[in-house]
Design a protein around this motif. Structure first.
Motif, PDB file in Angstrom:
ATOM      1  N   LYS A  25       7.434 -29.925  16.616  1.00  0.00           N
ATOM      2  CA  LYS A  25       8.221 -29.768  15.402  1.00  0.00           C
ATOM      3  C   LYS A  25       9.037 -31.014  15.067  1.00  0.00           C
ATOM      4  O   LYS A  25       9.069 -31.448  13.919  1.00  0.00           O
ATOM      5  N   ASP A  26       9.715 -31.590  16.055  1.00  0.00           N
ATOM      6  CA  ASP A  26      10.638 -32.693  15.807  1.00  0.00           C
ATOM      7  C   ASP A  26       9.956 -34.056  15.750  1.00  0.00           C
ATOM      8  O   ASP A  26      10.521 -35.005  15.226  1.00  0.00           O
ATOM      9  N   LYS A  27       8.785 -34.179  16.323  1.00  0.00           N
ATOM     10  CA  LYS A  27       8.032 -35.448  16.344  1.00  0.00           C
ATOM     11  C   LYS A  27       8.849 -36.592  16.948  1.00  0.00           C
ATOM     12  O   LYS A  27       8.803 -37.729  16.483  1.00  0.00           O
ATOM     13  N   GLY A  28       9.642 -36.287  17.976  1.00  0.00           N
ATOM     14  CA  GLY A  28      10.399 -37.318  18.679  1.00  0.00           C
ATOM     15  C   GLY A  28      11.685 -37.752  18.006  1.00  0.00           C
ATOM     16  O   GLY A  28      12.269 -38.759  18.402  1.00  0.00           O
ATOM     17  N   LYS A  29      12.153 -37.032  17.012  1.00  0.00           N
ATOM     18  CA  LYS A  29      13.361 -37.437  16.288  1.00  0.00           C
ATOM     19  C   LYS A  29      14.640 -36.831  16.862  1.00  0.00           C
ATOM     20  O   LYS A  29      15.725 -37.208  16.462  1.00  0.00           O
ATOM     21  N   SER A  30      14.509 -35.872  17.767  1.00  0.00           N
ATOM     22  CA  SER A  30      15.702 -35.293  18.378  1.00  0.00           C
ATOM     23  C   SER A  30      15.488 -35.200  19.888  1.00  0.00           C
ATOM     24  O   SER A  30      14.407 -35.438  20.390  1.00  0.00           O
ATOM     25  N   SER A  31      16.548 -34.830  20.572  1.00  0.00           N
ATOM     26  CA  SER A  31      16.476 -34.772  22.031  1.00  0.00           C
ATOM     27  C   SER A  31      16.346 -33.328  22.542  1.00  0.00           C
ATOM     28  O   SER A  31      16.574 -33.080  23.719  1.00  0.00           O
ATOM     29  N   ARG A  32      15.957 -32.411  21.673  1.00  0.00           N
ATOM     30  CA  ARG A  32      15.848 -31.012  22.104  1.00  0.00           C
ATOM     31  C   ARG A  32      14.739 -30.828  23.132  1.00  0.00           C
ATOM     32  O   ARG A  32      14.871 -30.017  24.050  1.00  0.00           O
ATOM     33  N   MET A  33      13.655 -31.589  23.025  1.00  0.00           N
ATOM     34  CA  MET A  33      12.579 -31.487  23.996  1.00  0.00           C
ATOM     35  C   MET A  33      13.063 -31.945  25.371  1.00  0.00           C
ATOM     36  O   MET A  33      12.778 -31.310  26.386  1.00  0.00           O
ATOM     37  N   VAL A  34      13.819 -33.016  25.402  1.00  0.00           N
ATOM     38  CA  VAL A  34      14.342 -33.533  26.672  1.00  0.00           C
ATOM     39  C   VAL A  34      15.268 -32.514  27.318  1.00  0.00           C
ATOM     40  O   VAL A  34      15.205 -32.283  28.532  1.00  0.00           O
ATOM     41  N   HIS A  35      16.096 -31.862  26.522  1.00  0.00           N
ATOM     42  CA  HIS A  35      17.013 -30.853  27.059  1.00  0.00           C
ATOM     43  C   HIS A  35      16.238 -29.651  27.605  1.00  0.00           C
ATOM     44  O   HIS A  35      16.607 -29.093  28.648  1.00  0.00           O
ATOM     45  N   SER A  36      15.173 -29.266  26.937  1.00  0.00           N
ATOM     46  CA  SER A  36      14.352 -28.156  27.433  1.00  0.00           C
ATOM     47  C   SER A  36      13.683 -28.514  28.759  1.00  0.00           C
ATOM     48  O   SER A  36      13.601 -27.694  29.671  1.00  0.00           O
TER      49      SER A  36
END
Length: 69
Positions: A25-36
């Motif tokens: 969804k974010d295509k690397g623009k936010s850090s939500r994937m890293v937090h998950s």
């Protein structure tokens, strides 16, 4: 104890799924994937330590199966 292990494993899988969702969804623009993914690593480490402590105190026992002969 077995239900706690299953619950934490499901949480780990859910965290991995949310990281995949945020990656798409974010295509690397936010850090939500890293937090998950950090949450997944923390849950995995907590599960390992919890199993180790439960075995030490006798809450769970090994099956006695031999891995190699």
């Amino acid at each position: 104890m077995k239900w706690i292990i299953v619950l934490v494993l499901l949480l780990v899988i859910g965290s991995l799924g949310s990281a995949l969702y945020f990656m798409m969804k974010d295509k690397g623009k936010s850090s939500r994937m890293v937090h998950s993914l950090m949450l997944r690593i923390g849950l995995s480490i907590a599960l390992f330590i919890g199993i180790w402590i439960a075995y030490y105190f006798g809450l769970i026992q090994s099956t006695g199966l031999k891995v190699a002969q």
